[in-house]
Design a protein around this motif. Structure first.
Motif, PDB file in Angstrom:
ATOM      1  N   CYS A   1      -1.508  -6.774  -7.571  1.00 20.37           N
ATOM      2  CA  CYS A   1      -2.496  -5.740  -7.999  1.00 20.37           C
ATOM      3  C   CYS A   1      -1.649  -4.413  -7.456  1.00 20.37           C
ATOM      4  N   ALA A   2      -2.392  -3.395  -7.833  1.00 16.13           N
ATOM      5  CA  ALA A   2      -1.829  -1.964  -7.630  1.00 16.13           C
ATOM      6  C   ALA A   2      -1.637  -1.583  -6.276  1.00 16.13           C
ATOM      7  N   THR A   3      -2.540  -2.483  -5.404  1.00 14.84           N
ATOM      8  CA  THR A   3      -2.888  -2.028  -3.954  1.00 14.84           C
ATOM      9  C   THR A   3      -3.189  -3.235  -3.014  1.00 14.84           C
ATOM     10  N   ALA A   4      -2.902  -3.360  -1.961  1.00 14.45           N
ATOM     11  CA  ALA A   4      -3.431  -4.393  -1.092  1.00 14.45           C
ATOM     12  C   ALA A   4      -4.755  -4.434  -1.121  1.00 14.45           C
ATOM     13  N   ASP A   5      -5.660  -3.426  -1.173  1.00 16.88           N
ATOM     14  CA  ASP A   5      -7.085  -3.440  -1.209  1.00 16.88           C
ATOM     15  C   ASP A   5      -7.558  -4.261  -2.536  1.00 16.88           C
ATOM     16  N   GLU A   6      -6.994  -3.955  -3.473  1.00 21.19           N
ATOM     17  CA  GLU A   6      -7.308  -4.488  -4.704  1.00 21.19           C
ATOM     18  C   GLU A   6      -7.070  -5.855  -4.683  1.00 21.19           C
ATOM     19  N   SER A   7      -5.716  -6.145  -4.202  1.00 19.89           N
ATOM     20  CA  SER A   7      -5.399  -7.612  -4.043  1.00 19.89           C
ATOM     21  C   SER A   7      -6.431  -8.397  -3.125  1.00 19.89           C
ATOM     22  N   ARG A   8      -6.961  -7.924  -2.013  1.00 20.92           N
ATOM     23  CA  ARG A   8      -7.924  -8.570  -1.394  1.00 20.92           C
ATOM     24  C   ARG A   8      -9.070  -8.765  -1.983  1.00 20.92           C
ATOM     25  N   ARG A   9      -9.489  -7.882  -2.796  1.00 23.84           N
ATOM     26  CA  ARG A   9     -11.031  -7.864  -3.474  1.00 23.84           C
ATOM     27  C   ARG A   9     -10.722  -8.988  -4.843  1.00 23.84           C
ATOM     28  N   LEU A  10      -9.564  -9.072  -5.328  1.00 22.46           N
ATOM     29  CA  LEU A  10      -9.275 -10.222  -6.339  1.00 22.46           C
ATOM     30  C   LEU A  10      -9.211 -11.613  -5.891  1.00 22.46           C
ATOM     31  N   ILE A  11      -8.640 -11.644  -4.638  1.00 21.52           N
ATOM     32  CA  ILE A  11      -8.540 -12.973  -4.011  1.00 21.52           C
ATOM     33  C   ILE A  11      -9.923 -13.678  -3.755  1.00 21.52           C
ATOM     34  N   GLN A  12     -11.016 -12.832  -3.444  1.00 21.84           N
ATOM     35  CA  GLN A  12     -12.124 -13.041  -2.906  1.00 21.84           C
ATOM     36  C   GLN A  12     -12.972 -13.604  -4.284  1.00 21.84           C
ATOM     37  N   MET A  13     -12.396 -13.374  -5.494  1.00 23.43           N
ATOM     38  CA  MET A  13     -13.157 -13.676  -6.632  1.00 23.43           C
ATOM     39  C   MET A  13     -12.457 -15.048  -7.180  1.00 23.43           C
ATOM     40  N   ILE A  14     -11.480 -15.544  -6.573  1.00 22.68           N
ATOM     41  CA  ILE A  14     -10.781 -16.768  -7.415  1.00 22.68           C
ATOM     42  C   ILE A  14     -11.795 -17.884  -6.958  1.00 22.68           C
ATOM     43  N   PRO A  15     -12.156 -18.661  -7.749  1.00 23.36           N
ATOM     44  CA  PRO A  15     -12.885 -19.769  -7.604  1.00 23.36           C
ATOM     45  C   PRO A  15     -12.038 -20.903  -7.118  1.00 23.36           C
ATOM     46  N   ASP A  16     -12.847 -21.790  -6.001  1.00 24.63           N
ATOM     47  CA  ASP A  16     -11.879 -23.047  -5.562  1.00 24.63           C
ATOM     48  C   ASP A  16     -11.442 -23.669  -6.696  1.00 24.63           C
ATOM     49  N   GLY A  17     -10.234 -24.104  -6.448  1.00 26.52           N
ATOM     50  CA  GLY A  17      -9.397 -25.109  -7.395  1.00 26.52           C
ATOM     51  C   GLY A  17      -9.035 -24.567  -8.714  1.00 26.52           C
ATOM     52  N   LEU A  18      -9.134 -23.295  -8.806  1.00 25.64           N
ATOM     53  CA  LEU A  18      -8.598 -22.581  -9.976  1.00 25.64           C
ATOM     54  C   LEU A  18      -7.006 -22.061  -9.836  1.00 25.64           C
ATOM     55  N   VAL A  19      -6.275 -22.656 -10.612  1.00 23.32           N
ATOM     56  CA  VAL A  19      -4.846 -22.285 -10.262  1.00 23.32           C
ATOM     57  C   VAL A  19      -4.532 -20.870 -10.668  1.00 23.32           C
ATOM     58  N   THR A  20      -4.181 -20.175  -9.325  1.00 23.17           N
ATOM     59  CA  THR A  20      -3.861 -18.690  -9.561  1.00 23.17           C
ATOM     60  C   THR A  20      -2.558 -18.563  -8.931  1.00 23.17           C
ATOM     61  N   GLY A  21      -1.780 -18.081  -9.863  1.00 17.70           N
ATOM     62  CA  GLY A  21      -0.296 -17.884  -9.356  1.00 17.70           C
ATOM     63  C   GLY A  21       0.433 -16.337  -9.479  1.00 17.70           C
ATOM     64  N   ILE A  22       1.271 -15.965  -8.861  1.00 15.30           N
ATOM     65  CA  ILE A  22       1.756 -14.697  -8.820  1.00 15.30           C
ATOM     66  C   ILE A  22       3.341 -14.811  -9.152  1.00 15.30           C
ATOM     67  N   GLY A  23       3.583 -13.915 -10.266  1.00 20.76           N
ATOM     68  CA  GLY A  23       5.254 -14.327 -10.866  1.00 20.76           C
ATOM     69  C   GLY A  23       6.238 -13.408  -9.934  1.00 20.76           C
ATOM     70  N   HIS A  24       6.468 -13.857  -8.820  1.00 21.45           N
ATOM     71  CA  HIS A  24       7.720 -13.536  -7.872  1.00 21.45           C
ATOM     72  C   HIS A  24       8.710 -14.191  -8.311  1.00 21.45           C
ATOM     73  N   ILE A  25       9.560 -13.695  -9.386  1.00 18.02           N
ATOM     74  CA  ILE A  25      10.527 -14.538 -10.231  1.00 18.02           C
ATOM     75  C   ILE A  25      11.547 -15.124  -9.494  1.00 18.02           C
ATOM     76  N   GLU A  26      12.078 -14.219  -8.269  1.00 24.88           N
ATOM     77  CA  GLU A  26      13.310 -14.563  -7.615  1.00 24.88           C
ATOM     78  C   GLU A  26      12.880 -15.823  -6.896  1.00 24.88           C
ATOM     79  N   ARG A  27      11.622 -16.171  -6.530  1.00 26.03           N
ATOM     80  CA  ARG A  27      11.306 -17.293  -5.735  1.00 26.03           C
ATOM     81  C   ARG A  27      11.814 -18.595  -6.528  1.00 26.03           C
ATOM     82  N   PHE A  28      11.983 -18.539  -7.915  1.00 29.53           N
ATOM     83  CA  PHE A  28      12.583 -19.448  -8.706  1.00 29.53           C
ATOM     84  C   PHE A  28      13.768 -19.522  -9.071  1.00 29.53           C
ATOM     85  N   ASN A  29      14.792 -18.565  -8.490  1.00 29.01           N
ATOM     86  CA  ASN A  29      16.044 -18.480  -8.782  1.00 29.01           C
ATOM     87  C   ASN A  29      16.786 -19.679  -8.097  1.00 29.01           C
TER      88      ASN A  29
END
Length: 309
Positions: free
Chosen positions: A93-121
């Motif tokens: 998200c644009a800020t850490a605060d928005e990121s925290r709020r978004l994480i609280q919305m994620i339902p248990d078991g729903l696959v939610t990933g973040i595209g930090h592409i270099e992790r897959f280099n």
């Protein structure tokens, strides 16, 4: 499975291209406020343009969110409400605060990933195997000027990749000290993890594109190039001499065998596999939040004005 891409800017186009090449994808759906851009991309990759986000979410098994960062929270919230597994392009998200709020919305078991592409280099897991006790780490990520990104600083745009590598791969535990310097386009950050200094630099003003990592250990030095996907290990056999007042050191240089792959293709195929198997994506929202918190700490080091002494 049926897959959607929301946002057809540069990263959205790349996601659409890769999804069109993956055997796991049956149908591909695109949505963007720029309908003409979405239609052009759909024609190029055999996709279908959705009339709205709601229409897209009603017919897909997974979705990539590739809109500008300032809209990540709003769009991701819609996807979460629809219960569709999602991959959000970095940063979460644009800020850490928005990121925290978004994480609280994620339902248990729903696959939610973040595209930090270099992790897959493919050089990263190889380097991880080699590193034992780093004495010094340096990562450079420099870009020529680009008009593509104008809503975030060089920290969230470029340096965040290397923050993720250091904090979530190479040195995932322990406290650190931080000093930094720079501005919106050029930045350096010096971390101290115990006695190990870690130096990161990023620029959007460079005349040369650089993606390198350098790690020193007691018995060897590792050099990696993220673009060429090459790793070299320099080992010292202990032969030193002075030849005509010139210092000479003989080194053994090893080239590590790397199975070169397109990181985005590996990232998206991993995402779809996680959705199919209901497994957590390797880059978690919590890790992405940590990256944002560190980036905001780096940005706070920027001096608003020079002090003359």
């Amino acid at each position: 499975m049926d897959v959607g891409v929301i946002g057809v800017g540069m990263m959205g186009r790349n996601h659409a291209r890769v999804y069109s090449e993956l055997k796991a994808v049956d149908s591909l759906y695109l949505y963007d406020l720029n309908r003409e851009a979405a239609r052009d991309l759909a024609e190029a990759f055999g996709a279908t343009v959705s009339s709205s986000i709601e229409d897209l979410l009603g017919g897909v098994d997974a979705v990539s969110v590739c809109v500008p960062t300032s809209y990540h929270f709003e769009i991701a919230e819609q996807v979460l409400d629809a219960g569709v597994p999602l991959l959000i392009e970095k940063p979460i998200c644009a800020t850490a605060d928005e990121s925290r709020r978004l994480i609280q919305m994620i339902p248990d078991g729903l696959v939610t990933g973040i595209g930090h592409i270099e992790r897959f280099n493919p050089i990263l897991p190889e380097i991880k195997k080699i590193v034992r006790n780093p004495l010094y780490i340096e990562i450079k990520r420099h870009n020529p000027a680009s008009a593509r990104v104008n809503s975030s600083s060089v920290v969230e745009d470029l340096m965040i990749h290397d923050v993720d590598i250091v904090r979530n791969v190479l040195l995932p535990t322990g406290d650190y000290r931080l000093t930094g310097s720079g501005n919106e386009d050029v930045c350096s950050a010096l971390f101290s993890f115990g006695e190990t200094p870690v130096y990161l630099s990023a620029s959007r003003k460079s005349s040369k594109k650089i993606r390198m990592i350098y790690i020193e250990e007691e018995e060897f030095t590792i050099e990696g190039d993220f673009m060429a996907q090459e790793i070299y290990i320099h080992r010292k056999p202990g032969q030193y001499a002075a030849d005509d007042e010139r210092y000479v050191q003989e080194n053994i240089i090893e080239k590590v065998l790397v199975n070169k792959q397109e990181p985005l293709k590996l990232e998206l195929s991993t995402f779809l596999d996680c959705v199919a198997r209901k497994r957590a994506f390797p880059v978690t929202p919590e890790q992405a939040l940590l990256n944002m918190e560190i980036c905001e700490n780096i940005a706070r080091c920027f001096s608003p004005k020079m002090v003359r002494v």
